[in-house]
Design a protein around this motif. Sequence first.
Motif, PDB file in Angstrom:
ATOM      1  N   ALA A   1       2.240  12.650   5.735  1.00 22.12           N
ATOM      2  CA  ALA A   1       1.694  11.967   4.558  1.00 22.12           C
ATOM      3  C   ALA A   1       2.398  10.646   4.311  1.00 22.12           C
ATOM      4  N   LEU A   2       3.717  10.626   4.485  1.00 25.24           N
ATOM      5  CA  LEU A   2       4.476   9.392   4.342  1.00 25.24           C
ATOM      6  C   LEU A   2       3.996   8.356   5.347  1.00 25.24           C
TER       7      LEU A   2
ATOM      8  N   GLN B   1       1.110   8.082   6.906  1.00 24.74           N
ATOM      9  CA  GLN B   1      -0.240   7.588   6.599  1.00 24.74           C
ATOM     10  C   GLN B   1      -0.210   6.604   5.434  1.00 24.74           C
ATOM     11  N   SER B   2       0.565   6.928   4.413  1.00 21.84           N
ATOM     12  CA  SER B   2       0.663   6.042   3.255  1.00 21.84           C
ATOM     13  C   SER B   2       1.258   4.689   3.644  1.00 21.84           C
TER      14      SER B   2
ATOM     15  N   LYS C   1      -1.147   2.449   5.671  1.00 22.55           N
ATOM     16  CA  LYS C   1      -2.157   1.764   4.848  1.00 22.55           C
ATOM     17  C   LYS C   1      -1.541   0.628   4.036  1.00 22.55           C
ATOM     18  N   GLU C   2      -0.325   0.835   3.552  1.00 20.29           N
ATOM     19  CA  GLU C   2       0.300  -0.194   2.725  1.00 20.29           C
ATOM     20  C   GLU C   2       0.796  -1.376   3.544  1.00 20.29           C
TER      21      GLU C   2
END
Length: 262
Positions: free
Chosen positions: A182-183, A185-186, A189-190
């Motif tokens: 999850a980290l 992927q976040s 995107k950022e």
Amino acid sequence: MPSVRPLFVVAGIGDGSGTGAATARLFARSGYRVALISRGPDYLNKLATELNQAGAEATAFPLNDYTPASIKSAFASIKSHWPSSPLRVAVFNAGYGVWKPFLDITEDEVRESIDTNVLAAFAFARAALLEFTKLELETPNDGGVAGDARKRGTLIFTGATASIRGNTTTSAFSAGKFAIRALSQSLAKEFGKQNIHVAHSIIDGGILTDRTKSQRKDPSWEANQDVRLDPNSIAKTYLHLVEQDSSAWAWEIDLRPAHEKW
């Protein structure tokens, strides 16, 4: 060869026979300066010596633990050691695994899993991204040994089957690996908008290391490349991720041997 060598940093090299060490060897051969971060000073120094004797530039930065403070200190030491080398590639390969029925897992084991797989991953990513965001886009003279001229840097996380699927004895391990995914992927995107490539690799199967060879005691498993992952092949995939151009980046890639049941 560019006048200033780029820098590669990896956290987690185990006993020097797995993914972290194989990736360090490949990037050293590809022209990068190599910073090694890990908790085992003996294995760490042995690998640094091996790389230097082969003509590379490598330095060990041993940690007592994977706390955010220790990781921040390691990055500061790396910057001080090679002040002119731009950090271009960072690989978070550290991990802690506990495989037990849920009711047998201790609080200390849960805490170590979270500390290593989550807090350390956040701290490592933060330190690497702070360096990447300072960089200009690569040019032929600023250390772009391998990669896309539209890329400031590449951050890679090593995942596992447990990153996407829990099992009967992986509650603590999967919780950490889910968090890293999850980290990743976040962050992809950022920071993709800043031309920073973040990727997550799911390692789905057994890796050929000194430890797995001693545990299995099965020469046929070791000899048959169709049934186990080779850390050198994983390293080649990591280099491929770094070399991807900005029109076709992979956020996630899963690797498994041909005969793995999945």
